[in-house]
Design a protein around this motif. Structure first.
Motif, PDB file in Angstrom:
ATOM      1  N   ALA A 113     -14.112  -6.189  -6.568  1.00 46.31           N
ATOM      2  CA  ALA A 113     -14.200  -6.631  -7.963  1.00 46.31           C
ATOM      3  C   ALA A 113     -13.845  -5.490  -8.918  1.00 46.31           C
ATOM      4  O   ALA A 113     -13.127  -5.692  -9.908  1.00 46.31           O
ATOM      5  CB  ALA A 113     -15.601  -7.169  -8.258  1.00 46.31           C
ATOM      6  N   ASN A 114     -14.338  -4.299  -8.633  1.00 41.46           N
ATOM      7  CA  ASN A 114     -14.018  -3.137  -9.478  1.00 41.46           C
ATOM      8  C   ASN A 114     -12.529  -2.836  -9.486  1.00 41.46           C
ATOM      9  O   ASN A 114     -11.942  -2.553 -10.539  1.00 41.46           O
ATOM     10  CB  ASN A 114     -14.793  -1.910  -8.993  1.00 41.46           C
ATOM     11  N   ALA A 115     -11.911  -2.885  -8.300  1.00 40.85           N
ATOM     12  CA  ALA A 115     -10.476  -2.605  -8.209  1.00 40.85           C
ATOM     13  C   ALA A 115      -9.663  -3.669  -8.948  1.00 40.85           C
ATOM     14  O   ALA A 115      -8.657  -3.348  -9.598  1.00 40.85           O
ATOM     15  CB  ALA A 115     -10.048  -2.540  -6.747  1.00 40.85           C
ATOM     16  N   LEU A 116     -10.096  -4.934  -8.867  1.00 43.61           N
ATOM     17  CA  LEU A 116      -9.398  -6.008  -9.569  1.00 43.61           C
ATOM     18  C   LEU A 116      -9.565  -5.875 -11.076  1.00 43.61           C
ATOM     19  O   LEU A 116      -8.630  -6.139 -11.845  1.00 43.61           O
ATOM     20  CB  LEU A 116      -9.910  -7.366  -9.097  1.00 43.61           C
ATOM     21  N   ARG A 117     -10.744  -5.473 -11.501  1.00 47.89           N
ATOM     22  CA  ARG A 117     -10.974  -5.267 -12.936  1.00 47.89           C
ATOM     23  C   ARG A 117     -10.070  -4.149 -13.454  1.00 47.89           C
ATOM     24  O   ARG A 117      -9.484  -4.253 -14.538  1.00 47.89           O
ATOM     25  CB  ARG A 117     -12.442  -4.935 -13.188  1.00 47.89           C
ATOM     26  N   GLU A 118      -9.948  -3.086 -12.670  1.00 48.08           N
ATOM     27  CA  GLU A 118      -9.067  -1.988 -13.054  1.00 48.08           C
ATOM     28  C   GLU A 118      -7.612  -2.453 -13.089  1.00 48.08           C
ATOM     29  O   GLU A 118      -6.854  -2.109 -14.003  1.00 48.08           O
ATOM     30  CB  GLU A 118      -9.235  -0.823 -12.084  1.00 48.08           C
ATOM     31  N   TYR A 119      -7.228  -3.243 -12.070  1.00 49.73           N
ATOM     32  CA  TYR A 119      -5.875  -3.806 -12.019  1.00 49.73           C
ATOM     33  C   TYR A 119      -5.586  -4.622 -13.282  1.00 49.73           C
ATOM     34  O   TYR A 119      -4.484  -4.578 -13.839  1.00 49.73           O
ATOM     35  CB  TYR A 119      -5.732  -4.682 -10.773  1.00 49.73           C
ATOM     36  N   ASP A 120      -6.588  -5.368 -13.765  1.00 49.06           N
ATOM     37  CA  ASP A 120      -6.448  -6.251 -14.923  1.00 49.06           C
ATOM     38  C   ASP A 120      -6.731  -5.515 -16.230  1.00 49.06           C
ATOM     39  O   ASP A 120      -7.067  -6.147 -17.237  1.00 49.06           O
ATOM     40  CB  ASP A 120      -7.381  -7.467 -14.767  1.00 49.06           C
ATOM     41  N   GLU A 121      -6.600  -4.202 -16.193  1.00 45.37           N
ATOM     42  CA  GLU A 121      -6.769  -3.362 -17.387  1.00 45.37           C
ATOM     43  C   GLU A 121      -8.158  -3.501 -18.008  1.00 45.37           C
ATOM     44  O   GLU A 121      -8.307  -3.447 -19.238  1.00 45.37           O
ATOM     45  CB  GLU A 121      -5.693  -3.691 -18.440  1.00 45.37           C
ATOM     46  N   ASN A 122      -9.167  -3.719 -17.152  1.00 45.62           N
ATOM     47  CA  ASN A 122     -10.564  -3.807 -17.611  1.00 45.62           C
ATOM     48  C   ASN A 122     -10.746  -4.841 -18.732  1.00 45.62           C
ATOM     49  O   ASN A 122     -11.495  -4.625 -19.689  1.00 45.62           O
ATOM     50  CB  ASN A 122     -11.055  -2.428 -18.085  1.00 45.62           C
ATOM     51  N   SER A 123     -10.063  -5.961 -18.563  1.00 44.20           N
ATOM     52  CA  SER A 123     -10.044  -6.969 -19.622  1.00 44.20           C
ATOM     53  C   SER A 123     -11.365  -7.712 -19.771  1.00 44.20           C
ATOM     54  O   SER A 123     -11.690  -8.188 -20.866  1.00 44.20           O
ATOM     55  CB  SER A 123      -8.926  -7.980 -19.355  1.00 44.20           C
ATOM     56  N   TYR A 124     -12.131  -7.830 -18.686  1.00 49.08           N
ATOM     57  CA  TYR A 124     -13.384  -8.599 -18.719  1.00 49.08           C
ATOM     58  C   TYR A 124     -14.467  -7.834 -17.958  1.00 49.08           C
ATOM     59  O   TYR A 124     -14.173  -6.920 -17.194  1.00 49.08           O
ATOM     60  CB  TYR A 124     -13.184  -9.980 -18.085  1.00 49.08           C
ATOM     61  N   PRO A 125     -15.733  -8.246 -18.125  1.00 49.56           N
ATOM     62  CA  PRO A 125     -16.822  -7.622 -17.363  1.00 49.56           C
ATOM     63  C   PRO A 125     -16.634  -7.828 -15.859  1.00 49.56           C
ATOM     64  O   PRO A 125     -15.901  -8.724 -15.416  1.00 49.56           O
ATOM     65  CB  PRO A 125     -18.074  -8.359 -17.875  1.00 49.56           C
ATOM     66  N   LEU A 126     -17.308  -7.025 -15.079  1.00 50.18           N
ATOM     67  CA  LEU A 126     -17.132  -7.022 -13.624  1.00 50.18           C
ATOM     68  C   LEU A 126     -17.349  -8.391 -12.998  1.00 50.18           C
ATOM     69  O   LEU A 126     -16.613  -8.793 -12.088  1.00 50.18           O
ATOM     70  CB  LEU A 126     -18.098  -6.004 -12.998  1.00 50.18           C
ATOM     71  N   ASN A 127     -18.359  -9.133 -13.455  1.00 50.57           N
ATOM     72  CA  ASN A 127     -18.678 -10.428 -12.840  1.00 50.57           C
ATOM     73  C   ASN A 127     -17.526 -11.424 -12.914  1.00 50.57           C
ATOM     74  O   ASN A 127     -17.458 -12.364 -12.117  1.00 50.57           O
ATOM     75  CB  ASN A 127     -19.921 -11.042 -13.487  1.00 50.57           C
TER      76      ASN A 127
END
Length: 249
Positions: free
Chosen positions: A193-207
């Motif tokens: 989830a953290n890696a995907l959030r980073e991939y998505d430019e931290n666009s949304y909260p981790l959940n």
């Protein structure tokens, strides 16, 4: 020889890969260099820093290649400990390709030869962030296979008795299935989830990225790490991410 003469840039990269900073030949890199050259001749690419071979079928899929390049650029902790684990272990090679899987229509990792692990993408008609999840998920499979082979040569990643012994998390409580999936539910959900959030430019909260992280793992949640209510909540976030993510779209 002719190819090397005609492709001096790639030839220089291979030469640099085979030599240390003092110009000494690193024989441990020789086998990978040969496979890398074969891939380059066929029109593929080689990620020399990570020691990854990108088959032409993978390179020629614009969306797959874009997502892979973004994950490399992010340089996330998860990417470094899975794909990056092959850097310091020259006995093991990792290849990404597009093709057919035997047991699924999605993606699969073939570790029948644990020293030459191949990750295959069959279903490429998915959202880029789902591709990013698939690359991370299958890279974890590859790293677990590499880890097992490192200590128990010839042991397949799905050989349950050996994995029970190796991972020491479950004794006699599981009758069948892939132990690496169980291991992933315990240790990798937040990392994915953290890696995907980073991939998505931290666009949304981790959940918002946990629904993706659980793909392919829900039925292996023996520890009941996720409740039905949590799963429904995470699933409600999924279309928000898919519909608004602009990376590689």
């Amino acid at each position: 020889v002719n190819w090397l003469q005609e492709n001096k840039y790639e030839a220089a990269k291979i030469k640099d890969f085979l030599q240390d900073e003092d110009g000494n030949c690193m024989l441990e890199n020789y086998d990978f260099a040969l496979e890398a050259m074969e891939a380059l001749v066929d029109g593929g690419e080689v990620d020399f820093p990570n020691k990854i071979i990108l088959d032409p079928t993978f390179v020629n899929n614009v969306k797959l290649k874009c997502v892979y390049d973004k994950l490399v650029k992010d340089n996330s902790a998860l990417f470094n400990t899975t794909v990056g684990a092959f850097i310091d272990d020259p006995k093991f090679n990792l290849t990404f390709k597009v093709g057919d899987c035997v047991t699924t229509n999605d993606q699969c990792t073939d570790d029948s030869d644990p020293f030459n692990i191949v990750i295959t993408f069959e279903d490429v008609d998915i959202n880029p962030i789902e591709i990013a999840q698939a690359i991370l998920h299958e890279s974890i499979h590859a790293e677990l296979a590499r880890f097992v082979a490192q200590y128990e040569t010839g042991v397949n990643v799905n050989n349950r008795p050996y994995l029970f012994s190796l991972y020491k998390h479950y004794k006699d409580i599981l009758s069948g299935g892939n132990i690496d999936h169980v291991y992933m539910t315990t240790y990798y959900i937040n990392h994915i989830a953290n890696a995907l959030r980073e991939y998505d430019e931290n666009s949304y909260p981790l959940n918002y990225y946990k629904s993706f992280a659980w793909d392919g793992l829900r039925k292996w949640d023996l520890n009941n790490s996720i409740s039905a209510g949590e799963e429904d909540t995470y699933l409600s976030y999924r279309p928000i991410v898919i519909n608004n993510s602009e990376v590689c779209n």
